[in-house]
Design a protein around this motif. Structure first.
Motif, PDB file in Angstrom:
ATOM      1  N   GLN A  22       0.987  -1.210  -0.020  1.00 22.16           N
ATOM      2  CA  GLN A  22       0.018   0.142   0.232  1.00 22.16           C
ATOM      3  C   GLN A  22       0.980   1.179   0.059  1.00 22.16           C
ATOM      4  O   GLN A  22       0.724   2.208  -0.719  1.00 22.16           O
ATOM      5  CB  GLN A  22      -0.916   0.139   1.161  1.00 22.16           C
ATOM      6  CG  GLN A  22      -2.191  -1.041   1.179  1.00 22.16           C
ATOM      7  CD  GLN A  22      -3.004  -0.904   0.055  1.00 22.16           C
ATOM      8  OE1 GLN A  22      -3.242   0.260  -0.450  1.00 22.16           O
ATOM      9  NE2 GLN A  22      -3.511  -1.956  -0.637  1.00 22.16           N
ATOM     10  N   HIS A  26      -0.165   2.709  -3.239  1.00 19.94           N
ATOM     11  CA  HIS A  26      -1.473   3.358  -3.137  1.00 19.94           C
ATOM     12  C   HIS A  26      -1.231   4.362  -1.999  1.00 19.94           C
ATOM     13  O   HIS A  26      -2.120   4.487  -0.926  1.00 19.94           O
ATOM     14  CB  HIS A  26      -2.434   2.194  -2.912  1.00 19.94           C
ATOM     15  CG  HIS A  26      -2.728   1.433  -4.166  1.00 19.94           C
ATOM     16  ND1 HIS A  26      -3.431   1.742  -5.060  1.00 19.94           N
ATOM     17  CD2 HIS A  26      -2.431   0.105  -4.072  1.00 19.94           C
ATOM     18  CE1 HIS A  26      -3.741   0.710  -5.885  1.00 19.94           C
ATOM     19  NE2 HIS A  26      -2.939  -0.296  -5.264  1.00 19.94           N
ATOM     20  N   SER A  27      -0.380   5.209  -2.193  1.00 18.41           N
ATOM     21  CA  SER A  27      -0.115   6.365  -1.081  1.00 18.41           C
ATOM     22  C   SER A  27       0.216   7.490  -1.688  1.00 18.41           C
ATOM     23  O   SER A  27       0.138   7.402  -2.745  1.00 18.41           O
ATOM     24  CB  SER A  27       0.811   5.761   0.059  1.00 18.41           C
ATOM     25  OG  SER A  27       2.493   5.965  -0.785  1.00 18.41           O
ATOM     26  N   THR A  30       3.113   7.450  -3.949  1.00 14.81           N
ATOM     27  CA  THR A  30       3.352   6.682  -5.256  1.00 14.81           C
ATOM     28  C   THR A  30       3.783   7.526  -6.377  1.00 14.81           C
ATOM     29  O   THR A  30       4.506   7.053  -7.213  1.00 14.81           O
ATOM     30  CB  THR A  30       2.076   5.948  -5.294  1.00 14.81           C
ATOM     31  OG1 THR A  30       1.733   5.186  -4.280  1.00 14.81           O
ATOM     32  CG2 THR A  30       1.909   5.255  -6.736  1.00 14.81           C
ATOM     33  N   ILE A  44       1.204   1.223 -11.965  1.00 12.92           N
ATOM     34  CA  ILE A  44       0.947   0.856 -10.826  1.00 12.92           C
ATOM     35  C   ILE A  44       0.798  -0.746 -10.763  1.00 12.92           C
ATOM     36  O   ILE A  44       0.063  -1.260 -11.491  1.00 12.92           O
ATOM     37  CB  ILE A  44      -0.346   1.639 -10.133  1.00 12.92           C
ATOM     38  CG1 ILE A  44      -0.270   3.139 -10.127  1.00 12.92           C
ATOM     39  CG2 ILE A  44      -0.709   0.903  -8.644  1.00 12.92           C
ATOM     40  CD1 ILE A  44       0.764   3.800  -9.390  1.00 12.92           C
ATOM     41  N   THR A  46      -0.015  -4.530  -9.651  1.00 13.12           N
ATOM     42  CA  THR A  46      -1.105  -4.958  -8.737  1.00 13.12           C
ATOM     43  C   THR A  46      -0.470  -5.696  -7.519  1.00 13.12           C
ATOM     44  O   THR A  46       0.791  -5.925  -7.594  1.00 13.12           O
ATOM     45  CB  THR A  46      -1.865  -6.153  -9.674  1.00 13.12           C
ATOM     46  OG1 THR A  46      -0.822  -7.262  -9.802  1.00 13.12           O
ATOM     47  CG2 THR A  46      -2.414  -5.483 -10.839  1.00 13.12           C
ATOM     48  N   GLU A  47      -1.206  -6.418  -6.536  1.00 15.26           N
ATOM     49  CA  GLU A  47      -0.537  -7.050  -5.366  1.00 15.26           C
ATOM     50  C   GLU A  47       0.016  -8.270  -5.889  1.00 15.26           C
ATOM     51  O   GLU A  47       1.286  -8.431  -5.258  1.00 15.26           O
ATOM     52  CB  GLU A  47      -1.715  -7.596  -4.475  1.00 15.26           C
ATOM     53  CG  GLU A  47      -2.058  -6.405  -3.641  1.00 15.26           C
ATOM     54  CD  GLU A  47      -2.884  -6.856  -2.571  1.00 15.26           C
ATOM     55  OE1 GLU A  47      -3.113  -8.187  -2.216  1.00 15.26           O
ATOM     56  OE2 GLU A  47      -3.372  -6.087  -1.644  1.00 15.26           O
TER      57      GLU A  47
END
Length: 112
Positions: A22, A26-27, A30, A44, A46-47
């Motif tokens: 994250q 997703h911060s 980023t 970006i 993905t996990e």
């Protein structure tokens, strides 16, 4: 654990994987390393993509010759992540990656 003037580095654990993902993708920070508009060629992750690159040994210490991750703590609170990897480079040479989880932590010398 390694303690300096401003931060402490502590080995990351499996329980930290989601937070580390994250913080990276997703911060607030980023935008400084991934995704459009500044980094259209670095999408970006993905996990699944992230965990393919940051395999469990970064969080367990099981393969220190290949890489390891550490949480960056300031005043006892996690503020970022730093890791080394060396499996794809010449012997004795490591690559470092570092990111902080909030803009408020940037520019304060925590990374250096």
């Amino acid at each position: 654990m390694l303690t300096g003037n401003k931060v402490t580095l502590t080995p990351a654990e499996i329980k930290d994987k989601e937070a580390v993902y994250q913080w990276c993708f997703h911060s607030e920070t980023t935008k400084y390393h991934s995704g459009p508009p500044s980094y259209p060629n670095a999408p970006i992750a993905t996990e699944a993509e992230f965990f393919e690159d940051y395999q469990e040994y970064y969080f367990t210490g099981a393969q220190p010759q290949d890489g390891r991750g550490f949480l960056i703590l300031h005043a006892g609170e996690p503020i970022g992540f730093i890791s080394y990897s060396s499996f794809h480079l010449k012997d004795g040479i490591a690559e470092l990656d570092i990111w902080l989880n909030r803009e408020a932590h940037c520019g304060k010398g925590f990374g250096t």
